[in-house]
Design an enzyme around this catalytic site. Structure first.
Site, mmCIF file in Angstrom:
data_model
loop_
_atom_site.group_PDB
_atom_site.id
_atom_site.type_symbol
_atom_site.label_atom_id
_atom_site.label_comp_id
_atom_site.label_asym_id
_atom_site.label_seq_id
_atom_site.Cartn_x
_atom_site.Cartn_y
_atom_site.Cartn_z
ATOM 1 N N GLN A 129 31.532 43.601 79.237
ATOM 2 C CA GLN A 129 31.423 42.354 80.366
ATOM 3 C C GLN A 129 31.563 41.572 80.955
ATOM 4 O O GLN A 129 32.705 41.168 80.487
ATOM 5 C CB GLN A 129 29.828 41.905 79.690
ATOM 6 N N GLU A 286 26.607 41.289 72.599
ATOM 7 C CA GLU A 286 25.385 41.594 72.386
ATOM 8 C C GLU A 286 24.645 43.409 72.633
ATOM 9 O O GLU A 286 23.855 43.630 73.224
ATOM 10 C CB GLU A 286 23.750 41.171 73.416
ATOM 11 N N HIS A 310 21.577 34.671 68.353
ATOM 12 C CA HIS A 310 21.933 34.450 69.894
ATOM 13 C C HIS A 310 22.006 36.350 70.274
ATOM 14 O O HIS A 310 20.995 36.825 71.273
ATOM 15 C CB HIS A 310 22.358 33.449 70.628
ATOM 16 N N GLU A 311 22.329 36.617 69.773
ATOM 17 C CA GLU A 311 22.922 38.625 70.109
ATOM 18 C C GLU A 311 21.824 39.252 70.013
ATOM 19 O O GLU A 311 21.314 40.155 70.719
ATOM 20 C CB GLU A 311 24.256 38.734 69.335
ATOM 21 N N HIS A 314 18.919 38.811 72.508
ATOM 22 C CA HIS A 314 19.404 39.575 73.587
ATOM 23 C C HIS A 314 18.565 40.766 73.801
ATOM 24 O O HIS A 314 18.668 41.310 74.297
ATOM 25 C CB HIS A 314 20.966 40.046 73.655
ATOM 26 N N GLU A 333 20.448 35.214 79.487
ATOM 27 C CA GLU A 333 20.953 33.845 78.623
ATOM 28 C C GLU A 333 20.434 33.262 79.181
ATOM 29 O O GLU A 333 20.501 32.281 77.300
ATOM 30 C CB GLU A 333 22.836 33.358 79.157
ATOM 31 N N ASP A 390 33.245 36.081 86.154
ATOM 32 C CA ASP A 390 34.152 35.402 84.231
ATOM 33 C C ASP A 390 35.417 34.418 85.066
ATOM 34 O O ASP A 390 35.224 33.795 83.802
ATOM 35 C CB ASP A 390 35.951 36.211 84.653
#
Length: 508
Positions: A129, A286, A310-311, A314, A333, A390
Site C-alpha cells: 500500500q 490489513e 482497526h485491521e 478492514h 479508512e 504517500d
C-alpha cells in the site's frame, strides 16, 4: 488512453486482470526475486495492454499457449507511477512475463540477520500500500482491478513463508514448477535456480478478488502460537516474542465475533496475525488472512488489541469493499475507523471508544492545521493527480470520514444506521467503489438525508464541517484536563483508566 486511476497506467479500454499466477525465487544474497507472472484477462484483447511496474527488470513477455514472444516496451520512469509496461496482444487473454525485482523495490524490505529478533537468519516482507505492488510484479496496480492469485515461493529450506492467502503446500521444488525458457536472454537459468539444492517451495492461493495493494508475504524463520479457532499469531521463532504476542492478542476471537454481529459474516476464513521485526513502518497493515503488525503494539496490557480492532474492521470496510482509487481513500479508512470504534465499544466499553474518538478529534484538528496551505487534502474526496499518495497520507480520511459517518448515525439513529451498514456491505462486497456510488446508495436507502446533512460539504468541502462533533465523556474530559496540567508544568494527578469491561488500569 483513458486512465481509471491517477496513480496507475491502467487503461479503462483494456480488460482487467482477473487472476495472477506467480513463481517467485527469493535470492537473499542479491536482495532480489527472480520471477514469472502469468496474468489472465477478463476477455481476449487485441492491441496494447498497459501495466504498472517500478524498479523491475523485464526480460521477456510470452504467449503462454505457444511460448512465442510478444512485443513489449518499457517507458522512462515517472517519479510517482514508475514505468509503463506496454504489451502488444493479438486476441490474447493471458500473458507470461519473466522479470526480476530490484534491491530498491519500494514494496520489499530485506533484513540482514542483525536486523531481526533472532539475529541468525535473514528476513523479507512486503508493504504494497498504496501503489507499491508494481515493484513486486507487473500488474494493473489500482484498487479498481481486483484479482485472485496463486503463488509458489521458492525459498531457502530453513526458512518459511506466510502470505495474504491460504497456504496449500510445502514441498521440494520440481522442474515442472516453471515454464520452459531460453536462458541466454535473461542472464540466468530460472529452471536451474528453481531446482537448486537446499530450497523448498511454499504454495498459496487467494480465491477471493483483492486489490493489488493487499498482496503480501513475509519470509524468515517463523513460528506461531494458536490464540483462537481462526487465529494464529506468527513472528520470528523467538519464544519470548511469540509468547508476548499470544498474551497480547488472546481476545482476538471475541473481536471477530463482535465484528460479525455488527457487520455480517467474516468472509476471509482465517484472521492470522504476523508480528514483524521493528523496521515495519506502520502500526498495522490489513492484509486479508494475515494482518501485519509492528512489535511496538505488544505492550503487555492488551492495549495493542485496538490496532488489531482497526485491521480487523478492514475485513469488511477496505478489503471487502474498496475505494476505487486513492481520491476516495476515506471510503476505506473513514468506514474502518467507525467500525473499529464500534468493535472497541462492544469489547472494551463505551468509555474506551469515546476516548479513542476524542484522541482522533484532536488529531484531525492537527491535520487541518498541517494542510492549512493546501486545503485540498482536508477534503474527503480529493484530487491526487500528479500527487504521490504517500506524500499526502494523513489522519483526515480516517477521522473526518469517521465524523461524517458518525453524523449520519446521529441523524438517523444507531439501529437504522446499523441496518444501513449491513446492507451497504452486502451490496458492494468484493467491489471497488467511489464516493458518488456511496452517496447514491445512501440517498436511495435513507430518503431525504441530503436535506438534513450537507453531503457535498462533507465530501467535497475543506476543513471540518460545523456539524462535526467533539465527544463528551467524563473519561475524555479528565484525560484532556490531565494533559493540560502537564502542558502548563503541573504534575498530573493519578487516575484510573478502563482497560475493558469491568477492568481498570492506571494513568499517570
Amino acid at each position: 488512453m483513458a486512465p481509471i486511476d491517477p496513480h496507475s497506467f491502467t487503461d479503462s479500454a483494456h480488460p482487467l486482470t482477473t487472476h495472477i499466477f506467480l513463481s517467485l525465487y527469493f535470492d537473499f544474497s542479491s536482495s532480489s526475486i527472480h520471477a514469472t507472472a502469468l496474468l489472465s484477462l477478463a476477455a481476449p484483447h487485441t492491441g496494447t495492454l498497459s501495466l504498472d511496474t517500478r524498479s523491475l527488470a523485464i526480460y521477456k513477455v510470452l504467449d503462454p499457449q505457444t511460448l512465442n514472444p510478444l512485443p513489449f516496451s518499457l517507458s522512462l520512469i515517472d517519479p510517482i507511477k514508475g514505468s509503463h509496461l506496454t504489451v502488444t496482444l493479438q486476441n490474447h487473454s493471458s500473458v507470461l512475463i519473466f522479470y526480476s525485482t530490484s534491491p530498491s523495490s519500494s514494496a520489499l524490505q530485506w533484513l540482514s540477520p542483525p536486523q531481526t529478533f533472532g539475529k541468525i537468519h535473514p528476513f523479507v516482507f512486503t508493504q504494497c500500500q498504496s501503489i507499491h505492488a508494481r515493484s513486486v510484479f507487473p500488474c494493473q496496480d489500482t484498487p479498481a482491478a481486483r484479482v485472485c492469485y496463486s503463488a509458489k515461493l521458492n525459498i531457502p529450506h530453513h526458512l518459511s513463508a506466510v502470505m495474504s492467502a491460504r497456504h496449500s503446500d510445502r514441498r521440494a521444488p520440481v522442474s515442472g514448477d516453471v515454464n520452459e525458457m531460453v536462458t541466454g536472454d535473461v542472464g540466468f537459468d530460472f529452471r536451474l535456480l528453481w531446482c537448486a539444492e537446499g530450497r523448498v517451495v511454499e504454495e498459496f492461493v487467494m480465491e477471493q478478488p483483492i486489490p493489488p495493494y493487499l498482496f503480501a508475504f513475509a519470509v524468515g524463520e517463523l513460528g506461531f502460537r494458536e490464540v483462537g479457532p481462526r487465529t494464529k499469531v506468527y513472528s520470528e521463532a523467538v519464544a519470548e516474542v511469540l509468547d508476548a504476542a499470544a498474551r497480547e492478542f488472546t481476545g482476538t476471537e471475541e473481536m471477530v465475533r463482535q465484528g460479525e454481529k455488527l457487520f455480517g459474516p467474516y468472509e476471509w476464513e482465517r484472521f492470522d496475525l504476523l508480528v514483524l521485526p521493528p523496521s515495519f513502518p506502520y502500526g498495522g497493515m490489513e492484509n486479508p488472512r494475515m494482518v501485519f503488525l509492528t512489535p511496538t503494539v505488544i505492550k503487555g496490557d492488551a492495549s495493542g488489541a485496538q490496532v488489531v480492532a482497526h485491521e480487523l474492521a478492514h475485513s469488511w470496510t477496505g478489503n471487502l469493499i474498496t475505494n476505487k482509487n486513492n481520491d476516495h481513500f476515506w471510503l476505506n479508512e473513514g468506514f474502518t475507523t467507525y467500525a473499529e470504534r464500534r468493535i472497541v465499544e462492544a469489547v472494551q466499553g463505551e468509555d474506551r471508544a469515546v476516548l479513542n474518538i476524542g484522541i482522533g478529534w484532536r488529531g484531525l484538528n492537527e491535520e487541518i492545521e498541517r494542510f492549512k496551505d493546501n486545503m485540498e487534502f482536508t477534503k474527503l474526496k480529493t484530487n491526487q493527480e500528479e500527487v504521490d499518495p504517500d506524500y499526502v497520507y494523513s489522519q483526515v480520511p480516517y477521522e473526518k470520514g469517521f465524523q461524517f459517518l458518525w453524523r449520519i448515525e446521529r441523524q438517523i439513529g444507531r439501529p437504522v444506521f446499523d441496518e444501513f451498514l449491513k446492507k451497504y456491505i452486502a451490496t458492494f462486497k468484493f467491489k471497488s467503489i467511489d464516493t458518488e456510488m456511496f452517496l447514491d446508495f445512501l440517498k436511495a436507502n435513507v430518503p431525504g438525508i441530503e436535506k438534513d446533512i450537507d453531503l457535498q460539504l462533507w465530501t467535497e468541502g475543506t476543513g471540518i464541517p460545523p456539524d462535526a462533533y467533539e465527544p463528551v465523556s467524563n473519561l475524555y474530559t479528565k484525560i484532556v484536563s490531565l494533559a493540560n496540567e502537564f502542558k502548563h508544568g503541573r504534575m498530573p494527578r493519578r487516575m484510573k483508566l478502563p482497560t475493558g469491561k469491568g477492568k481498570s488500569g492506571s494513568f499517570t
